[in-house]
Design an enzyme around this catalytic site. Structure first.
Site, PDB file in Angstrom:
ATOM      1  N   GLY A  57       0.867  -1.177   0.000  1.00  0.00           N
ATOM      2  CA  GLY A  57       0.000   0.000   0.000  1.00  0.00           C
ATOM      3  C   GLY A  57       0.905   1.229   0.000  1.00  0.00           C
ATOM      4  N   ALA A  58       0.640   2.164  -0.930  1.00  0.00           N
ATOM      5  CA  ALA A  58       1.591   3.255  -1.176  1.00  0.00           C
ATOM      6  C   ALA A  58       1.990   4.041   0.084  1.00  0.00           C
ATOM      7  CB  ALA A  58       1.035   4.176  -2.258  1.00  0.00           C
ATOM      8  N   ARG A  99      10.504  -1.308  -4.473  1.00  0.00           N
ATOM      9  CA  ARG A  99       9.333  -1.420  -5.357  1.00  0.00           C
ATOM     10  C   ARG A  99       9.259  -0.133  -6.187  1.00  0.00           C
ATOM     11  NH1 ARG A  99       3.727  -3.516  -3.022  1.00  0.00           N
ATOM     12  NH2 ARG A  99       3.411  -4.057  -5.212  1.00  0.00           N
ATOM     13  N   GLN A 206      -5.503  -8.983  -2.190  1.00  0.00           N
ATOM     14  CA  GLN A 206      -5.578  -7.953  -1.141  1.00  0.00           C
ATOM     15  C   GLN A 206      -7.022  -7.663  -0.741  1.00  0.00           C
ATOM     16  OE1 GLN A 206      -3.659  -7.787  -3.866  1.00  0.00           O
ATOM     17  NE2 GLN A 206      -1.817  -6.577  -3.564  1.00  0.00           N
ATOM     18  N   ASP A 247      -1.376   4.398  -6.375  1.00  0.00           N
ATOM     19  CA  ASP A 247       0.075   4.336  -6.117  1.00  0.00           C
ATOM     20  C   ASP A 247       0.812   5.513  -6.714  1.00  0.00           C
ATOM     21  OD1 ASP A 247      -0.864   1.417  -5.835  1.00  0.00           O
ATOM     22  OD2 ASP A 247       1.134   1.504  -4.931  1.00  0.00           O
ATOM     23  N   ASN A 257      -2.992   2.282 -10.264  1.00  0.00           N
ATOM     24  CA  ASN A 257      -3.424   1.546  -9.060  1.00  0.00           C
ATOM     25  C   ASN A 257      -3.364   0.053  -9.365  1.00  0.00           C
ATOM     26  OD1 ASN A 257      -4.378   1.581  -6.312  1.00  0.00           O
ATOM     27  ND2 ASN A 257      -6.332   0.855  -7.073  1.00  0.00           N
ATOM     28  N   LYS A 258      -3.697  -0.736  -8.371  1.00  0.00           N
ATOM     29  CA  LYS A 258      -3.623  -2.201  -8.460  1.00  0.00           C
ATOM     30  C   LYS A 258      -4.214  -2.725  -9.764  1.00  0.00           C
ATOM     31  CE  LYS A 258      -1.971  -4.445  -6.376  1.00  0.00           C
ATOM     32  NZ  LYS A 258      -0.607  -4.899  -6.763  1.00  0.00           N
TER      33      LYS A 258
HETATM   34  O1  MRU Z   1       0.660  -4.123  -4.477  1.00  0.00           O
HETATM   35  P1  MRU Z   1       0.042  -3.348  -3.345  1.00  0.00           P
HETATM   36  O2  MRU Z   1      -0.781  -4.180  -2.423  1.00  0.00           O
HETATM   37  O3  MRU Z   1       1.074  -2.513  -2.627  1.00  0.00           O
HETATM   38  O4  MRU Z   1      -0.940  -2.357  -4.080  1.00  0.00           O
HETATM   39  C1  MRU Z   1      -1.667  -1.452  -3.303  1.00  0.00           C
HETATM   40  C2  MRU Z   1      -2.625  -0.634  -4.081  1.00  0.00           C
HETATM   41  O5  MRU Z   1      -2.749  -0.763  -5.260  1.00  0.00           O
HETATM   42  C3  MRU Z   1      -3.376   0.405  -3.310  1.00  0.00           C
HETATM   43  O6  MRU Z   1      -4.629   0.625  -3.875  1.00  0.00           O
HETATM   44  C4  MRU Z   1      -2.588   1.728  -3.316  1.00  0.00           C
HETATM   45  O7  MRU Z   1      -1.255   1.516  -2.905  1.00  0.00           O
HETATM   46  C5  MRU Z   1      -3.204   2.754  -2.449  1.00  0.00           C
HETATM   47  S1  MRU Z   1      -3.096   2.348  -0.745  1.00  0.00           S
HETATM   48  C6  MRU Z   1      -3.785   3.611   0.140  1.00  0.00           C
END
Ligand code: MRU
Length: 356
Positions: A57-58, A99, A206, A247, A257-258
């Site tokens: 999560g960012a 990352r 997730q 992100d 985003n994801k």
């Molecule tokens: O690969 P991840 O689990 O780090 O991806 C997270 C996401 O895509 C979230 O939607 C994003 O980081 C926002 S978290 C507030």
């Protein structure tokens, strides 16, 4: 790295915490089966924790990276000025390589570097203390930002709204409260009845593992669906709004985003459903002109061919595993930030967020 057991369900969930001179992070790979903290004592360990998605999560990645720098400085307390600088630089390098997509990582590292550079004349122990305080402040500020953003976003949701979300942009993805789930928490705190539809979020799950867990802990009504069910529910009028996190947002308002978020945004437009992106300003990257220039992380094939010890894909098959996708700004109904809501974001409105 050692393990400690703890249980702190619900609102008080502390994704990261500072205990006895070390960083502890909930092992998000193990949730929901096991709730446990792992302990981190150096930048190299924290970088590995980010890469392996113990923390993800960012905003949470940014907070972890800040603590990684502080830990590196603490291990260099006795070092000469030159050795301190070399060692700290090494820590910055390790963390920056963990990352690539979440810009909060680089934002937090830049902020930590600023603290170092503006105090360069200080002794190593003094610098280590200053950097640790800066890491604490980044985490505390993250919660304040999410609460401000949550209050702005809550106003967009009607009482009774059924809100679809993708991935996990909750307390677990931040230092607390969450961004997309923070909007939902704030709306509920303001007295609205909100229910959540959680996309499972292939391949790392997730949504099924983390969003569903967070919501269940707080008795927030949540329904889990597989990613390919969203269109069906939308076509039946069962989704009132979509809220996701991000992100990295490019200068023109394109949103990374994801993986799978783009699909949801296209479907939302098709069905006239508002598509909101909860986005702290630290996630906006004005140096990237448009979404196509955002680096997209490619992760291991194992995440697609199976999960944990269970493999289902044919041996020998080629695999792609881009972890994020880009939703063009034209599909975004609004960005929800701590400085307010930007309807139909574009280059000008995104730039204005930083001029006030
Ligand atoms: O690969 P991840 O689990 O780090 O991806 C997270 C996401 O895509 C979230 O939607 C994003 O980081 C926002 S978290 C507030």
């Amino acid at each position: 790295m050692t393990m400690s057991q703890d249980m702190d369900h619900g609102r008080g969930v502390e994704t990261l915490r500072w205990r006895g001179g070390a960083l502890e992070m909930i092992d998000q790979r193990a949730l929901p089966a096991r709730f446990e903290y792992l302990r981190y004592g150096s930048a190299v360990e924290v970088a590995e924790g980010i890469r392996a998605m113990v923390v993800r999560g960012a905003p949470a990645i940014g907070c972890a990276a800040a603590y990684g720098v502080a830990l590196q400085a603490l291990t260099l307390r006795q070092a000469s000025q030159e050795a301190f600088a070399t060692g700290l630089e090494e820590g910055f390098g390790l963390l920056a390589a963990s990352r690539p997509t979440a810009v909060n990582l680089f934002w937090a590292l830049r902020r930590m570097r600023g603290v170092w550079e503006s105090n360069a004349q200080r002794s190593a122990p003094e610098l280590a203390d200053l950097l640790l305080n800066a890491a604490h402040e980044i985490s505390a500020e993250d919660v304040r930002i999410n609460r401000a953003l949550g209050a702005h976003g809550a106003a967009l949701l009607a009482d009774g709204a059924r809100v679809l979300t993708h991935c996990n942009a909750g307390a677990l993805a931040t230092a607390g409260h969450g961004t997309a789930l923070g909007v939902i928490r704030s709306a509920i705190e303001s007295g609205k009845r909100i229910s959540v539809i959680a996309d499972e979020t292939r391949p790392f799950l997730q949504g099924a593992r983390l969003t569903a867990w967070e919501m269940v802990q707080e008795n927030i009504p949540v329904t889990l669906i597989t990613d390919n069910m969203a269109g069906h529910l939308m076509s039946r009028g069962e989704v009132d709004a979509v809220i996701v996190g991000t992100d990295r947002v490019a200068a023109n308002g394109d949103v990374a985003n994801k993986i799978g978020t783009y699909m949801v945004a296209v479907l939302a437009q098709r069905h006239g459903i508002p598509f909101y992106v909860a986005c702290p300003l630290s996630t906006i990257d004005l140096t990237v002109p448009e979404g196509a220039a955002i680096p997209i992380e490619e992760r291991s094939a194992d995440e697609v061919t199976g999960f944990r010890d269970c493999r289902w894909a044919a041996t020998g098959v080629q695999v792609r595993n881009p972890a994020f996708d880009v939703t063009p700004a034209e599909l975004v109904t609004a960005l929800i930030t701590e400085n307010g809501v930007v309807q139909r974001p574009d280059r000008e409105s995104v730039a204005r967020l930083f001029s006030s």
